[in-house]
Enzyme design. Structure first.
Site, short mmCIF file in Angstrom:
data_model
loop_
_atom_site.label_atom_id
_atom_site.label_comp_id
_atom_site.label_asym_id
_atom_site.label_seq_id
_atom_site.Cartn_x
_atom_site.Cartn_y
_atom_site.Cartn_z
CG HIS A 59 -1.79 1.11 1.46
ND1 HIS A 59 -3.17 0.97 1.49
CD2 HIS A 59 -1.56 2.42 1.69
CE1 HIS A 59 -3.71 2.16 1.72
NE2 HIS A 59 -2.75 3.05 1.85
CB CYS A 112 -3.64 9.76 5.77
SG CYS A 112 -4.22 9.40 7.42
P1 HMG Z 1 -12.11 8.48 20.24
O1 HMG Z 1 -12.57 9.90 20.38
O2 HMG Z 1 -10.92 8.04 21.02
O3 HMG Z 1 -13.33 7.48 20.54
O4 HMG Z 1 -11.89 8.17 18.70
P2 HMG Z 1 -14.24 7.29 21.80
O5 HMG Z 1 -14.49 5.82 21.89
O6 HMG Z 1 -13.71 8.01 23.00
O7 HMG Z 1 -15.61 7.99 21.34
C1 HMG Z 1 -15.69 9.41 21.16
C2 HMG Z 1 -16.91 9.72 20.30
O8 HMG Z 1 -16.73 9.12 19.01
C3 HMG Z 1 -18.21 9.15 20.82
O9 HMG Z 1 -19.26 10.01 20.39
C4 HMG Z 1 -18.35 7.84 20.10
O10 HMG Z 1 -19.67 7.40 20.00
C5 HMG Z 1 -17.80 8.21 18.72
P3 HMG Z 1 -19.87 11.18 21.31
O11 HMG Z 1 -20.38 10.47 22.54
O12 HMG Z 1 -18.72 12.10 21.62
O13 HMG Z 1 -20.91 11.82 20.45
N1 HMG Z 1 -17.26 7.04 18.01
C6 HMG Z 1 -17.63 6.68 16.77
N2 HMG Z 1 -18.51 7.19 15.89
C7 HMG Z 1 -18.65 6.55 14.72
N3 HMG Z 1 -17.95 5.45 14.38
C8 HMG Z 1 -17.06 4.91 15.21
C9 HMG Z 1 -16.88 5.53 16.48
N4 HMG Z 1 -16.08 5.27 17.52
C10 HMG Z 1 -16.32 6.19 18.45
N5 HMG Z 1 -16.37 3.84 14.86
C11 HMG Z 1 -11.74 6.77 16.76
C12 HMG Z 1 -11.42 6.91 18.25
C13 HMG Z 1 -10.96 5.59 16.21
C14 HMG Z 1 -13.22 6.56 16.58
C15 HMG Z 1 -11.31 8.09 16.06
O14 HMG Z 1 -9.98 8.33 16.38
C16 HMG Z 1 -11.47 8.05 14.58
O15 HMG Z 1 -12.58 7.95 14.05
N6 HMG Z 1 -10.36 8.18 13.83
C17 HMG Z 1 -10.42 8.21 12.37
C18 HMG Z 1 -9.25 7.55 11.84
C19 HMG Z 1 -9.30 7.48 10.33
O16 HMG Z 1 -10.32 7.21 9.72
N7 HMG Z 1 -8.13 7.75 9.72
C20 HMG Z 1 -7.98 7.60 8.31
C21 HMG Z 1 -7.94 6.16 7.91
S1 HMG Z 1 -6.38 5.34 8.24
C22 HMG Z 1 -5.47 5.60 6.82
O17 HMG Z 1 -5.89 6.34 5.95
C23 HMG Z 1 -4.22 4.80 6.63
C24 HMG Z 1 -4.39 3.63 5.65
O18 HMG Z 1 -4.80 4.08 4.38
C25 HMG Z 1 -3.07 2.89 5.48
C26 HMG Z 1 -1.93 3.85 5.24
O19 HMG Z 1 -1.85 4.50 4.20
O20 HMG Z 1 -1.15 3.95 6.17
C27 HMG Z 1 -5.41 2.62 6.18
MG MG Z 2 -3.41 4.96 2.89
#
Ligand code: HMG
Ligand code: MG
Length: 305
Positions: A210, A243
């Protein structure tokens, strides 16, 4: 150069709808994302990473995950994957019947904190019940390993860190992993070292490359991975993406460019390059910008001429 070890066929996962679009500042209608998936599958893609079930506060662009997944007219033989960082995400995702879920960790502590708000060890604790639930429900599980070469916060990442993460992923039942160069800083030998560090835990058939193309090295890195026998790769049509937690990083290597490379080497992908170029042209028009694929640009210019 001999290229003695390259495989005769390669499977590409187009991650454009997810990795590509997650970072878009302008709203992209769900209908456009669905049409992109339709065009990718029509071009012969057999695996498509469609969306992610993450916090809409963190990544607003993926908030329409349910609408997109339920709007896709699925084709038999095509696998649709989605990202699920925790049980909450998994529970939403499973309603939309993905073929594969992706837990995503990082070889770098700082990136893990910035991206998913927890340490590497905590992330594995969160992933474990997700993996268990998915496997129990007959859903495949992939593990994305970010920052396997370099990290925007920590700099160079050693292969040992990659091996450590791969071992943790294997330990919780992840079936295959992506060796990701999230910020596209890798060069061939470094990428090979990251793959080699993964090999004690996952066989070559269960490792995908990737590669983001920030420094223009992604095709070279693809070739280096092919030389090790890797035959699964992720790429983004039109080179979409980046990202949100890796500032300045550009998109994945363009699928069109990888297909051109592979076909030119006599490696089968099952993809119709012309149809893929059309899919890339479609999303580029929708986003109001020119394609990030050099191959698409060349072929579109040739068509116009
Ligand atoms: P957090 O704030 O630590 O989570 O986030 P929490 O458990 O403390 O919850 C906080 C709030 O988030 C709560 O809502 C939860 O309900 C909600 P509130 O009560 O405040 O209204 N929540 C969610 N809502 C929807 N879906 C969920 C979810 N989980 C909690 N699953 C969390 C932790 C992981 C959710 C947050 O950090 C997050 O969403 N991060 C996004 C990360 C992301 O998408 N990054 C991009 C993708 S990775 C990438 O691109 C790399 C890759 O391509 C490979 C590469 O190139 O390296 C894969
Ligand atoms: Mg990626």
């Amino acid at each position: 150069m001999a290229f003695n070890n390259t495989p005769s066929r390669v499977k590409l996962i187009d991650v454009g709808p997810r990795d590509g679009l997650q970072n878009e500042k302008q709203p992209v209608p769900a209908a456009v994302k669905i049409e992109l998936v339709h065009r990718l599958q029509a071009a012969g893609l057999k695996e498509i990473e469609v969306t992610s079930y993450v916090s809409p506060k963190w990544v607003p662009q993926m908030a329409d995950n349910h609408e997109v997944m339920s709007g896709v007219q699925r084709r038999p033989g095509v696998a649709y994957s989605v990202l699920t960082p925790n049980l909450k995400g998994y529970e939403s995702a499973v309603l939309d019947k993905p073929d594969e879920i992706v837990v995503f960790g990082a070889a770098s502590e700082a990136f893990s904190q910035k991206n998913i708000n927890c340490s590497i060890a905590e992330s594995i604790e969160r992933f474990a019940p997700v993996v268990e639930a998915a496997l129990a429900q007959g859903i495949k599980v992939r593990g994305a390993m970010s920052c396997t070469v370099g990290c925007p916060y920590e700099g160079e990442i050693s292969p040992e860190r990659v091996g450590y993460l791969a071992g943790l992923m294997k330990g919780i039942g992840v079936q295959r992993v992506d060796v990701a160069d999230t910020i596209g800083v890798g060069t061939p030998r470094k990428v090979q070292a990251a793959i080699e560090a993964t090999l004690p835990h996952f066989g070559i058939d269960h490792i995908s490359g990737h590669f983001h193309d920030t420094y223009g090295q992604a095709l070279s890195n693809t070739l280096a991975a092919l030389e090790l026998g890797v035959w699964n790769f992720q790429s983004s049509v039109a080179g979409l993406g980046g990202c949100p937690y890796a500032k300045g990083a550009t998109g994945n290597v363009a699928t069109e460019d990888v297909v051109y490379l592979l076909h030119g080497m006599g490696i089968d992908t099952g993809i119709d390059l012309d149809a893929l170029v059309d899919a890339g042209a479609y999303i580029s028009v929708q986003l109001g910008r020119s394609t990030g694929s050099r191959v698409a640009r060349a072929l579109l210019a040739k068509r116009a001429g």
